[in-house]
Structures are given as structure tokens and as C-alpha cells.
Enzyme design. Sequence first.
Site, PDB file in Angstrom:
ATOM      1  CE  LYS A 139      -2.956  -2.068   2.748  1.00  0.00           C
ATOM      2  NZ  LYS A 139      -2.771  -3.492   2.843  1.00  0.00           N
ATOM      3  CB  THR A 174     -11.957  -4.532   4.321  1.00  0.00           C
ATOM      4  OG1 THR A 174     -11.259  -5.128   5.261  1.00  0.00           O
ATOM      5  CG2 THR A 174     -11.865  -4.919   2.802  1.00  0.00           C
TER       6      THR A 174
END
Length: 233
Positions: free
Chosen positions: A64, A122
Site C-alpha cells: 500500500k 475494509t
Amino acid sequence: MSACQTPLIVALDFPTRDAALKLADQLDPALCRVKVGKELFTSSASGIVESLCAKGFEVFLDLKFHDIPNTTAMAVKAAAEMGVWMVNVHCSGGLRMMSACREVLAKRSGPQPLLIGVTVLTSMEREDLAGIGLDIEPQEQVLRLAALAEKAGMDGLVCSALEAPALKAAHPSLQLVTPGIRPAGSAQDDQRRILTPRQALDAGSDYLVIGRPISQAADPAQALAAVVAEIRS
């Protein structure tokens, strides 16, 4: 390298190289790809990617990346040179950052990894977004970031399966990578917006990331086979 025949990606969420490779030895690269995240990569460096590729696995490097455009682009280039199959960056880094990553990959020869954008983690819900100054629903922020990702030429997005239908409708060319997948009967752990593998595929997800239900199973190979059977039924 064996071509994987399923959309499954098993998360190797372990603190050490030995633990990750022990699990990998119980899995079939024709039935799953594998994901290397921050903890494992930090403890093991690029050697873990090399070892997994040598075993026939396609590797999703889940770091990421999020920095200024040039720094992020150089990190993506380094990942490509390691031979990873997929690499991701945070869409919140902005259009220029994502575009720089796309451009640096376009300039190099050889196999190109899939370049994936991370939208909203999430684990985050509306109150979490409000805490960082975004008083909107996660789904709305996902759509905003998806539009930026498509404009930058990204290959796809990491997103919850609950966002997949809207994303497929708005951006059909983007491939959707969905974490937070739990086979029927599994605990939710720390992933909030979750669906089962079959539900996620039906919702429009292209790749499914599964961690603990396989990695912590008494028999990981059997657990993987059960998920494969579920998505093929």
C-alpha cells in the site's frame, strides 16, 4: 510458473519467512496466489518474494505505497523488478501519484504487474472516516477514489465486496480485489464489510483475498480445497 486457475489469493500474514514458507508448502500454486504484506516483507525483505516465486506462486505485494509521486513510482518499479504479479498503492495519494506509477511501469520492458489502488480499508466504517475529517459513507469515498484511479490508468482496485456492484457498474474495466472474505461459518475477525467467496464473486469481485480461514486452519490444503469447491459450485 504455474498459472493459477482460481481467483483466490491467500494472505501470508506471518511474522517470519519460515512460517510463511511452511504454509506455502501446503498450498497448490494452481489453486491460489499468495499475498505478502507489511509485516512479512519488513521481516524478510525481497527474499520472501523470490522464494515464493521459485515455488511457482504469483505474488501480490501488498505494501500500500503512499508517498510523493516520484518516491511511490520508484517503489512500484522496484516491486516490478522483483517479479511480483500485483502491487498496490493508496488512491488517497492522488491522481499525480497514481499516474506516476502507471508511467514508470509503462517505460520498463518485461512482464508488468497489475497496478491496484487501495480505496477505503475494509476495517473502516463511517465513524472511522469521520474521525479523519470525511463525514461520508465508505461507499461514497470508494466511488470518489475509483474515479481518480481510472483516470490515472490503474488496473484495478482493492475494495469491499459490498462496493463491488457499484464499482463494476461505474468502472467496468477495473479489476476488483476483495479482502475481508470469510467462508460460511468463519469468524469476522477485524474485517467489517465482509461477504462469503461465492457472494463476493456474484457481486463483481475478480480476486478474493482470504487469510486466517486458510492460514490458521488445522489443514490449510483442505481449507483451500473447500473454498475452491465453494466458488465452483
